[in-house]
Design a protein around this motif. Structure first.
Motif, PDB file in Angstrom:
ATOM      1  N   SER A  61       3.754   2.003 -13.453  1.00 56.76           N
ATOM      2  CA  SER A  61       3.552   3.092 -12.487  1.00 56.76           C
ATOM      3  C   SER A  61       2.853   4.277 -13.149  1.00 56.76           C
ATOM      4  O   SER A  61       2.015   4.935 -12.519  1.00 56.76           O
TER       5      SER A  61
ATOM      6  N   ARG B 157       0.839  -1.206   0.000  1.00 61.87           N
ATOM      7  CA  ARG B 157       0.000   0.000   0.000  1.00 61.87           C
ATOM      8  C   ARG B 157       0.873   1.254   0.000  1.00 61.87           C
ATOM      9  O   ARG B 157       0.588   2.224  -0.688  1.00 61.87           O
ATOM     10  N   GLN B 158       1.965   1.200   0.765  1.00 64.39           N
ATOM     11  CA  GLN B 158       2.880   2.333   0.811  1.00 64.39           C
ATOM     12  C   GLN B 158       3.566   2.525  -0.543  1.00 64.39           C
ATOM     13  O   GLN B 158       3.778   3.645  -0.987  1.00 64.39           O
TER      14      GLN B 158
ATOM     15  N   GLN C 209      -5.239   6.445 -10.735  1.00 60.53           N
ATOM     16  CA  GLN C 209      -5.566   6.949  -9.398  1.00 60.53           C
ATOM     17  C   GLN C 209      -6.232   8.319  -9.444  1.00 60.53           C
ATOM     18  O   GLN C 209      -6.873   8.720  -8.479  1.00 60.53           O
TER      19      GLN C 209
ATOM     20  N   MET D 234       2.293   1.940  -3.402  1.00 63.78           N
ATOM     21  CA  MET D 234       1.312   2.486  -4.336  1.00 63.78           C
ATOM     22  C   MET D 234       0.992   3.949  -4.031  1.00 63.78           C
ATOM     23  O   MET D 234       0.219   4.581  -4.722  1.00 63.78           O
ATOM     24  N   ASN D 235       1.602   4.483  -2.985  1.00 64.50           N
ATOM     25  CA  ASN D 235       1.443   5.889  -2.639  1.00 64.50           C
ATOM     26  C   ASN D 235       1.884   6.730  -3.831  1.00 64.50           C
ATOM     27  O   ASN D 235       2.951   6.534  -4.396  1.00 64.50           O
ATOM     28  N   ARG D 236       1.059   7.692  -4.204  1.00 64.19           N
ATOM     29  CA  ARG D 236       1.315   8.513  -5.389  1.00 64.19           C
ATOM     30  C   ARG D 236       2.663   9.224  -5.335  1.00 64.19           C
ATOM     31  O   ARG D 236       3.394   9.286  -6.321  1.00 64.19           O
ATOM     32  N   LYS D 237       3.016   9.750  -4.169  1.00 63.02           N
ATOM     33  CA  LYS D 237       4.289  10.467  -4.019  1.00 63.02           C
ATOM     34  C   LYS D 237       5.470   9.521  -4.293  1.00 63.02           C
ATOM     35  O   LYS D 237       6.401   9.853  -5.017  1.00 63.02           O
ATOM     36  N   TYR D 238       5.416   8.314  -3.714  1.00 60.41           N
ATOM     37  CA  TYR D 238       6.474   7.327  -3.926  1.00 60.41           C
ATOM     38  C   TYR D 238       6.544   6.922  -5.406  1.00 60.41           C
ATOM     39  O   TYR D 238       7.614   6.851  -5.994  1.00 60.41           O
TER      40      TYR D 238
ATOM     41  N   MET E  30      -0.608   5.691 -11.706  1.00 66.47           N
ATOM     42  CA  MET E  30      -0.782   7.099 -11.316  1.00 66.47           C
ATOM     43  C   MET E  30      -1.936   7.744 -12.088  1.00 66.47           C
ATOM     44  O   MET E  30      -2.726   8.499 -11.515  1.00 66.47           O
TER      45      MET E  30
END
Length: 190
Positions: A157, A3-4, A164, A6-10, A161
């Motif tokens: 990715s 989940r982390q 999302q 898939m964080n947009r910032k990462y 993104m």
């Protein structure tokens, strides 16, 4: 952890940095692939050498490789990075040994007491084409495999993104479906 990841910032950071890092490889593969499709393969500078034979050549890989290696060593020329192989065309055969910087061909001539060794040094562009065709050494093959994994990550990715973002979700789905249909149609029509 997933989940982390898939964080947009990462995803944006990893996507951007990996894209920047692999940009040179991407450009090389794109340019050589596109030009190769249209017949631009680069060129060679050839040197032809004759080898006197005690007996006619036979299509035995080990013997042909040893002969080619011996002549290359005598000429002060390094062997190609790839693996040699015997190719046969009807009654004719030859040893083909390819690499990124040179190709070597050893073949019989019309005179059974003479063989012909051709050393084909690649031009700078042909070297890139040879690398694209996996004719380089192990280190470039590892790099190319790494690039393939990174490229898959960059594409995935980018898709994640875009998906999302609520305002891009529909367009992302449509673009993906159109991409699949177009790819399938082009493959089928080709």
């Amino acid at each position: 952890v997933f989940r982390q990841m898939m964080n947009r910032k990462y995803l944006m950071m990893a996507h951007s940095l990996l894209a920047a890092f692999t940009l040179p490889a991407a450009l090389m593969f794109m340019i050589t692939g596109a030009l190769y499709t249209w017949g631009e393969k680069g060129s060679y500078e050839n040197e032809v050498h004759e080898i006197a034979l005690a007996e006619p050549l036979s299509p035995e890989l080990d013997a042909l490789t040893a002969m080619a290696s011996g002549k290359l060593e005598a000429l002060g020329v390094s062997a190609p990075e790839g693996q040699p192989k015997v190719k046969q065309y009807g009654n004719h055969f030859l040893l083909e040994w390819t690499g990124s910087s040179k190709d070597v061909i050893l073949e019989p001539t019309n005179d059974p007491s003479v063989a012909k060794l051709t050393v084909k040094d690649t031009t700078w562009y042909r070297t890139l084409v040879q690398l694209h065709k996996a004719k380089g050494g192990t280190i470039f093959k590892v790099y190319a495999a790494f690039f393939a994994v990174v490229l898959a990550f960059i594409l995935l990715s980018g898709f994640i993104m875009a998906f999302q973002m609520p305002r891009l979700r529909g367009a992302t789905i449509i673009a993906t479906v159109l991409g699949i249909v177009t790819f399938a149609a082009v493959v089928w029509l080709s």
